[in-house]
Design a protein around this motif. Structure first.
Motif, PDB file in Angstrom:
ATOM      1  N   VAL A   7       0.858  -1.193   0.000  1.00 45.14           N
ATOM      2  CA  VAL A   7       0.000   0.000   0.000  1.00 45.14           C
ATOM      3  C   VAL A   7       0.890   1.237   0.000  1.00 45.14           C
ATOM      4  CG1 VAL A   7      -1.703   1.330   1.295  1.00 45.14           C
ATOM      5  CG2 VAL A   7      -1.891  -1.171   1.173  1.00 45.14           C
ATOM      6  N   THR A   8       0.631   2.132  -0.942  1.00 42.25           N
ATOM      7  CA  THR A   8       1.341   3.408  -1.013  1.00 42.25           C
ATOM      8  C   THR A   8       0.541   4.457  -0.243  1.00 42.25           C
ATOM      9  OG1 THR A   8       2.134   2.819  -3.219  1.00 42.25           O
ATOM     10  CG2 THR A   8       2.298   5.139  -2.578  1.00 42.25           C
ATOM     11  N   VAL A   9       1.216   5.190   0.639  1.00 44.59           N
ATOM     12  CA  VAL A   9       0.548   6.205   1.460  1.00 44.59           C
ATOM     13  C   VAL A   9       1.141   7.573   1.137  1.00 44.59           C
ATOM     14  CG1 VAL A   9      -0.059   6.921   3.791  1.00 44.59           C
ATOM     15  CG2 VAL A   9       0.288   4.482   3.299  1.00 44.59           C
ATOM     16  N   ARG A  10       0.296   8.475   0.636  1.00 43.85           N
ATOM     17  CA  ARG A  10       0.743   9.848   0.391  1.00 43.85           C
ATOM     18  C   ARG A  10       0.848  10.594   1.713  1.00 43.85           C
ATOM     19  NH1 ARG A  10       0.908  11.956  -5.034  1.00 43.85           N
ATOM     20  NH2 ARG A  10       1.619  13.800  -3.928  1.00 43.85           N
ATOM     21  N   ASP A  14       4.515  15.907  -0.859  1.00 39.86           N
ATOM     22  CA  ASP A  14       4.847  15.043  -1.996  1.00 39.86           C
ATOM     23  C   ASP A  14       5.607  13.788  -1.583  1.00 39.86           C
ATOM     24  OD1 ASP A  14       7.480  15.939  -1.473  1.00 39.86           O
ATOM     25  OD2 ASP A  14       7.272  17.590  -2.894  1.00 39.86           O
ATOM     26  N   ASN A  15       5.513  13.417  -0.296  1.00 42.52           N
ATOM     27  CA  ASN A  15       6.200  12.210   0.162  1.00 42.52           C
ATOM     28  C   ASN A  15       5.353  10.962  -0.048  1.00 42.52           C
ATOM     29  OD1 ASN A  15       7.767  14.321   1.875  1.00 42.52           O
ATOM     30  ND2 ASN A  15       8.859  12.395   2.261  1.00 42.52           N
ATOM     31  N   TYR A  16       6.041   9.847  -0.163  1.00 45.11           N
ATOM     32  CA  TYR A  16       5.409   8.537  -0.144  1.00 45.11           C
ATOM     33  C   TYR A  16       5.967   7.729   1.023  1.00 45.11           C
ATOM     34  CZ  TYR A  16       3.762   8.973  -5.041  1.00 45.11           C
ATOM     35  OH  TYR A  16       3.142   9.351  -6.204  1.00 45.11           O
ATOM     36  N   ALA A  17       5.091   7.004   1.716  1.00 47.82           N
ATOM     37  CA  ALA A  17       5.485   5.935   2.625  1.00 47.82           C
ATOM     38  C   ALA A  17       4.837   4.662   2.105  1.00 47.82           C
ATOM     39  CB  ALA A  17       5.027   6.240   4.047  1.00 47.82           C
ATOM     40  N   TYR A  18       5.348   3.521   2.538  1.00 45.72           N
ATOM     41  CA  TYR A  18       4.848   2.252   2.003  1.00 45.72           C
ATOM     42  C   TYR A  18       4.613   1.261   3.129  1.00 45.72           C
ATOM     43  CZ  TYR A  18       6.497   4.227  -2.373  1.00 45.72           C
ATOM     44  OH  TYR A  18       6.691   5.058  -3.451  1.00 45.72           O
ATOM     45  N   GLY A  24      -0.295 -11.578   8.445  1.00 47.62           N
ATOM     46  CA  GLY A  24      -0.787 -10.898   9.635  1.00 47.62           C
ATOM     47  C   GLY A  24       0.161  -9.875  10.219  1.00 47.62           C
ATOM     48  N   LYS A  25       1.303  -9.652   9.560  1.00 53.35           N
ATOM     49  CA  LYS A  25       2.275  -8.673  10.043  1.00 53.35           C
ATOM     50  C   LYS A  25       2.465  -7.567   9.005  1.00 53.35           C
ATOM     51  CE  LYS A  25       4.914 -11.874  12.946  1.00 53.35           C
ATOM     52  NZ  LYS A  25       6.271 -12.391  13.262  1.00 53.35           N
ATOM     53  N   THR A  26       2.913  -6.394   9.489  1.00 59.63           N
ATOM     54  CA  THR A  26       3.037  -5.236   8.608  1.00 59.63           C
ATOM     55  C   THR A  26       4.329  -4.486   8.891  1.00 59.63           C
ATOM     56  OG1 THR A  26       0.628  -4.983   8.718  1.00 59.63           O
ATOM     57  CG2 THR A  26       1.865  -3.168   7.746  1.00 59.63           C
ATOM     58  N   VAL A  27       4.993  -4.074   7.815  1.00 63.31           N
ATOM     59  CA  VAL A  27       6.183  -3.237   7.925  1.00 63.31           C
ATOM     60  C   VAL A  27       5.913  -1.922   7.198  1.00 63.31           C
ATOM     61  CG1 VAL A  27       7.240  -4.389   5.922  1.00 63.31           C
ATOM     62  CG2 VAL A  27       8.668  -3.033   7.455  1.00 63.31           C
ATOM     63  N   LEU A  28       6.382  -0.833   7.773  1.00 63.57           N
ATOM     64  CA  LEU A  28       6.287   0.506   7.187  1.00 63.57           C
ATOM     65  C   LEU A  28       7.674   0.957   6.761  1.00 63.57           C
ATOM     66  CD1 LEU A  28       4.951   3.365   6.718  1.00 63.57           C
ATOM     67  CD2 LEU A  28       5.502   3.826   9.131  1.00 63.57           C
ATOM     68  N   PHE A  29       7.779   1.469   5.541  1.00 64.88           N
ATOM     69  CA  PHE A  29       9.038   2.034   5.073  1.00 64.88           C
ATOM     70  C   PHE A  29       8.945   3.555   5.095  1.00 64.88           C
ATOM     71  CE2 PHE A  29       8.931  -2.218   3.322  1.00 64.88           C
ATOM     72  CZ  PHE A  29      10.184  -2.683   3.705  1.00 64.88           C
ATOM     73  N   VAL A 128      11.318  -2.805  -3.755  1.00 60.81           N
ATOM     74  CA  VAL A 128      12.483  -2.248  -3.084  1.00 60.81           C
ATOM     75  C   VAL A 128      12.128  -0.838  -2.626  1.00 60.81           C
ATOM     76  CG1 VAL A 128      13.519  -1.452  -5.284  1.00 60.81           C
ATOM     77  CG2 VAL A 128      14.961  -1.745  -3.250  1.00 60.81           C
ATOM     78  N   ALA A 129      12.343  -0.571  -1.338  1.00 62.22           N
ATOM     79  CA  ALA A 129      12.118   0.763  -0.775  1.00 62.22           C
ATOM     80  C   ALA A 129      13.413   1.544  -0.917  1.00 62.22           C
ATOM     81  CB  ALA A 129      11.699   0.664   0.686  1.00 62.22           C
ATOM     82  N   THR A 130      13.403   2.554  -1.770  1.00 67.62           N
ATOM     83  CA  THR A 130      14.638   3.242  -2.155  1.00 67.62           C
ATOM     84  C   THR A 130      14.792   4.625  -1.542  1.00 67.62           C
ATOM     85  OG1 THR A 130      13.569   4.082  -4.160  1.00 67.62           O
ATOM     86  CG2 THR A 130      14.795   2.004  -4.349  1.00 67.62           C
TER      87      THR A 130
END
Length: 249
Positions: A7-10, A14-18, A24-29, A128-130
């Motif tokens: 999921v892309t989060v604005r 103009d930033n993106y987080a992912y 059942g687990k979640t990681v935020l970049f 890939v979170a760049t």
């Protein structure tokens, strides 16, 4: 394991987080802004387990404390940047193979925009979170590193499987697209991509590495070298020229 969900989060202007969710687990970049990230989690009924940081700039870390307070998530970041990142529960270094919320992640040296910048490649999620290294249609400014450092980072990222989704930290598609057209005007794939983004048919990011390789001028430095008067020069010279031109544009 179920197929990971991305999921892309604005955030902010103009930033993106992912968010990546699997089993059942979640990681935020990166953590630019708490409210939209927490809203995205609540909407899906997901619990946040880990925040993985790419680099120390405020617009990528400033919401860490608020999100940790709300979720209790673990915070992961580069050992080399410990002194200027929020408090880390786990440190990593380029070359590490780690686990993030149940998923394998490979830590890649993405220095150039800053020293200590890292990227996270998740093979199972094909992403890939760049951060601010490889961006949609561009790359980050060389605030702390130099052209050889960033070029080496881009080459490491370019070597990933072509279907990998490049999850970059900003929506700079308008400016990056205009610059790309100024140096690569005959690139039909580039024009198609820019038109699709402008028409709202395709997002600025994430986009596949294959598309970035075909349209991102910084990844196409070798192909653009002749038009820059640098045919026969090392590829990094063409990259450095392009980055200098973009800085002045």
């Amino acid at each position: 394991m179920t197929t990971p969900q991305l999921v892309t989060v604005r955030c902010l202007t103009d930033n993106y987080a992912y968010l990546v969710h699997a089993g059942g687990k979640t990681v935020l970049f990166d953590a630019p802004e708490a409210a939209p990230i927490l809203a995205a989690l609540k909407e899906r009924g997901w619990t946040l387990d880990v925040i993985a940081l790419t680099h120390h700039h405020d617009d990528h870390i400033q919401a860490v404390a608020e999100i940790v307070a709300a979720t209790g998530a673990e915070v992961v970041g580069a050992a080399a940047d410990t002194h200027r990142l929020p408090k880390l529960d786990r440190t990593v270094a380029p070359g590490d193979r780690i686990e993030l919320a149940g998923l394998e992640a490979q830590v890649i040296d993405a220095g150039g925009h800053t020293r200590g910048h890292i990227a996270y490649y998740l093979p199972q999620a094909q992403m890939v979170a760049t951060g601010d290294s490889l961006m949609a249609l561009g790359c980050g400014r060389l605030f702390e590193g130099d052209a050889p450092m960033m070029w080496a980072s881009l080459q490491r990222l370019a070597a990933l499987p072509p279907q990998t989704l490049v999850c970059s930290g900003h929506d700079y598609c308008a400016g990056n697209g205009a610059f790309a057209l100024s140096v690569d005007a005959d690139n039909s794939a580039l024009r198609t991509r820019i038109d699709a983004v402008a028409a709202g048919q395709k997002p600025c990011a994430p986009q596949s590495l294959a598309v970035e390789l075909a349209t991102n001028p910084f990844l196409r430095a070798a192909a653009l070298a002749p038009s820059l008067g640098l045919e026969g020069h090392p590829e990094v010279d063409a990259f450095a020229r392009l980055r200098s031109m973009k800085d002045r544009s």
